[in-house]
Design an enzyme around this catalytic site. Structure first.
Site: not given
Length: 860
Positions: A323, A603
């Site tokens: 990320d 996720d």
């Protein structure tokens, strides 16, 4: 334990418990933890140790000595058996404590309101009466009733077995009636262990720990696997192979010695000695200790290992999907630039405050109205900070939400990356105010922008994103009707401007990215940002952006096309959380070993599918943490590079210890077998081998575990995942080492025997040369690369302790007459001492000179 919750009705703004009251309740109720199962107690460890084959051999040998009338040697062997028990129990207790410390780190966290402020605390610190903030992705830390809710839905399958989420209602601050049972629709209760799948709420805790519903059911979640299955299987096969060979050799030696020599008790001692020399009881101990202590070591670097398999897989990772926000950056958003539809621009000058004048104030107000009023999201907090820093209007600082009530929240939609808040008309009773913020293209679509206006907005976005700013669009609408529409697409929005936010790159990131690239790990940045913003941040971090892959492009590609496309991508932009799973699958199908970071509920599938799932410990949802193999406690990308380094170091040290164990057992077995081949008296009995094992065990468990990493550990390419822990090259290298020590020791023994030395002197020389040879093997195996100086001078306090103890043992058994008599030693002459020392030195030098030939095949 349960206690009545405090009376929040009289607490201004529902301030929650005070810290003093929470501390008192924690002392009265105990920690919010379930009774732990699975950990081994001291007595359980002791019972397991008493079943060890090596201990049985020592006790049998003691019985044989007793039968021979040698009470002293029998008692010493029993003492060594006790010492072996002590060492093993201490080491395994240490391991259990390490595992317990890691389990404590995995306990869920909770966001509570205490003394009017929000605090993130460990789940075990939650007490009855606490006011807990529940958000999407959280696991409820305790049982309680819901005071306020905004579309709260929970998954209670852990308690009910039903996978369908249930809606929750609120009962206000007064509290409900008697508590219900898990699984009911619209019940105002939440249960420990249930997962928030949608919405948010405020919960007042009524029961914690064993008093909670899950505590009464007694369901315990296992959160740590102490041994990686693949390594355990390899080690088990290795131990069984050696044990079978040792048993066969022991029986054969006993029978042959008894038939040829006639002394069956002596034959039994010789067979036991040979069996002890071939039994690699250190392997399972080393594996357990290295993985447990390695995981604890990584936790000190703020990386929690939830699955020990991740330690071995870290060295094989070829792609790291990370990320941007909060991992590469500090997750500390600050508004840097405002742009109005008429082209007006307000930008921050250096580190000074951004003070929007009246023309820009409306843009800041709408941003606040489209955000949570108690923001936890860094971008929403940035809007509030900007408005608070704005100059007062007519000397009065007025908040745009004052006097208004939030009527409806339209959340982000995967098909429309924007969120909208509808507010009532306020005291004036005017039309309802609608504020929206989101991705510029989504806001442009809501506003119906087209032609030159849309082109102008697109150009502004490209310019801002190209400078690394995260760009949001802001829009406004009014609603006159009573019934609100089902979708925010139905409002007549007017475009009000663009907001550019910056999130500073973490200082550790460029160096960490450089280390990963040197280690052969490709970095793939995955973000929901605009492609140009993502590309700019990637370049700042040192990531090669390659060809930027967008989520929209992913949707158009089939599996084969995506697999080829991700080979050249360095940045994935405008990626939705649910697209991460497909990205992981494409990378893995292309032969990559994938590490994936994530923090949200969506996720979790990608984290589970990746070879190494890495969750965020600070901002990550509990469900993401549970799906991951590693948890970054500080959400810092630099910790991932440290974890890769530590994982490779642990793998290297495991291989060094395993290689040393095999190498050390070869000369022990050879000298135990030598009398059978040459007709000499028995050189090494169970007592001598027990002493040598007392040297080998702590060396394996302490010295090699504490070794620092190799100099090239982050310059190597990733290790193929199928690489065996104990590979054929390592077996060959261990055999070479062991045979050299055996040759040196056997040569000295045969020379002394040929020169007519007495039996005691020959045995003493054999023992001395063997111990010195093993010390040489320790120094040789400390590094895979060749360096005489570093092998001796490289700091390792554990090694210094072992060397001091070995020196003391040698001094006692050679120069203390009772000990020498017990061991059957006669003090060797000076030349025998010199020859043994010289033989060990020659072995050390020869093996160091051979390393450049063998090292490329040894380092894993």
């Amino acid at each position: 334990m349960s206690l009545p919750p405090p009376d929040f009705a009289n607490a201004p703004s529902a301030a929650g418990l005070s810290e003093a009251e929470a501390t008192a309740r924690l002392a009265a109720c105990g920690p919010n933890a379930l009774p732990r199962q699975g950990g081994r107690s001291f007595l359980r460890i002791l019972a397991d140790v008493l079943r060890e084959p090596m201990l049985a051999l020592l006790l049998v040998a003691g019985g044989v000595y007793m039968a021979l009338g040698d009470l002293g040697e029998a008692l010493v062997l029993v003492a060594f058996a006790g010492l072996s028990i002590l060492i093993t129990v201490v080491q395994e207790t240490r391991t259990e404590r390490a595992l317990a410390a890691l389990r404590d780190l995995t306990s869920p966290r909770a966001l509570v309101i205490r003394g009017g402020g929000r605090r993130r605390i460990a789940g075990r610190e939650v007490v009855p009466g606490d006011l807990v903030v529940l958000s999407e992705g959280d696991r409820a830390p305790a049982d309680g009733w819901i005071a306020e809710t905004t579309g709260l839905w929970t998954d209670e399958s852990l308690l009910t077995g039903e996978s369908v989420p249930v809606a929750k209602s609120a009962c206000g601050w007064v509290g409900p009636g008697p508590a219900g049972r898990p699984g009911g629709e619209d019940a105002p209760f939440v249960w420990a262990g249930s997962l928030v799948v949608r919405g948010s709420g405020l919960c007042i805790v009524t029961a914690t720990g064993a008093s909670s519903e899950i505590g009464r059911i007694g369901k315990v979640l296992a959160t740590l696997e102490p041994v990686a299955p693949r390594l355990a299987v390899q080690t088990r096969r290795l131990v069984l192979g050696f044990a079978a060979a040792g048993l066969a050799a022991s029986i054969l030696a006993t029978v042959l010695y008894g038939l040829l020599r006639g002394g069956w008790l002596e034959a039994a001692l010789g067979g036991i000695a040979l069996g002890m020399s071939l039994l690699p009881e250190e392997f399972p101990l080393v594996l357990t200790i290295f993985l447990a202590m390695g995981a604890l070591r990584m936790s000190r670097e703020r990386v929690l290992t939830r699955r020990a398999a991740a330690i071995e897989t870290l060295g094989s990772a070829t792609v790291l999907c990370t990320d941007k926000t909060g991992t590469l950056t500090e997750n500390r958003m600050r508004i840097e630039e405002l742009r109005l539809p008429d082209g007006g621009v307000l930008a921050r000058n250096g580190e000074g405050a951004l003070l929007p004048p009246a023309a820009f104030r409306r843009l800041a107000e709408l941003g606040v109205l489209a955000s949570a009023q108690q923001p936890t999201d860094p971008m929403e907090a940035a809007f509030h900070a900007l408005l608070e820093a704005s100059p007062p209007v007519d000397g009065v600082l007025v908040h745009p939400a004052d006097g208004r009530a939030l009527l409806r929240h339209y959340p982000l939609d995967p098909t429309l990356l924007a969120m909208t808040h509808v507010w009532d008309g306020g005291p004036e009773g005017s039309a309802r105010l609608v504020a929206a913020k989101g991705a510029p293209e989504a806001i442009a679509a809501l506003c119906g922008l087209a032609g030159p206006t849309a082109e102008s907005v697109r150009a502004s976005v490209e310019d801002m994103a190209g400078r690394g700013l995260r760009v949001l669009g802001v829009a406004e609408a009014a609603w006159e009707g009573d019934d609100l529409p089902g979708s925010h697409r139905d409002f007549a929005f007017a475009f009000r401007g663009l907001v550019g936010l910056a999130d500073p790159l973490r200082a550790s990131v460029p160096a960490a990215v450089r280390q990963c690239r040197q280690a052969g790990v490709r970095i793939l940045m995955v973000t929901g940002d605009h492609p140009r913003t993502a590309r700019a941040i990637a370049l700042q971090a040192g990531i090669d952006p390659g060809e930027v892959l967008t989520g929209e492009e992913m949707e158009r590609l089939d599996e084969a096309g995506l697999r080829e496309r991700v080979r050249t991508a360095g940045v994935c932009a405008r990626i939705l959380p649910e697209q991460k799973l497909r990205l992981v699958q494409a990378l893995r199908s292309g032969g990559e070993v994938v590490a994936m970071t994530g923090d949200g509920v969506n996720d979790a599938p990608a984290l589970r599918a990746a070879d190494i799932g890495v969750a965020m410990g600070g901002r990550g949802a509990d469900v993401a943490r549970e799906a991951a193999a590693l948890v970054l406690l500080d959400d810092d990308f630099g910790a991932i590079a440290s974890a890769i380094r530590t994982g490779r170091r642990i793998w290297d040290n495991l291989r060094k210890a395993m290689g040393f164990i095999v190498a050390a057992h070869i000369p022990i077995a050879g000298l135990a077998l030598l009398p059978l081949v040459t007709g000499m008296p028995i050189l090494l009995g169970p007592l001598h081998i027990a002493v040598i094992e007392m040297i080998i065990d702590p060396v394996c468990a302490l010295v090699f575990e504490a070794e620092t990493d190799e100099g090239d550990v982050m310059q190597r390419q990733p290790r193929p995942p199928e690489t065996a822990l104990f590979s054929l090259p390592l077996v060959g290298w261990s055999a070479v080492q062991g045979l050299l020590v055996l040759g040196a020791s056997a040569g000295l023994v045969l020379a002394l025997n040929q020169a007519g030395a007495g039996q005691g002197e020959v045995r003493a020389a054999a023992f001395l040369s063997l111990v010195l040879g093993i010390l040489a093997l320790i120094l040789v195996n400390r590094r895979f690369s060749a360096s005489l100086a570093s092998a001796v001078r490289r700091p390792n306090p554990a090694l210094a302790v072992v060397l001091a103890v070995v020196t003391g043992v040698l001094a006692v058994v050679f120069f203390l007459p009772p000990a020498a008599e017990l061991f059957g030693f006669s003090t060797p002459g000076p030349w025998a001492f010199a020859a043994a020392c010289m033989a060990a030195l020659v072995v050390f030098i020869v093996l160091e000179r051979l390393k450049p030939v063998r090292a490329p095949t040894l380092a894993g």
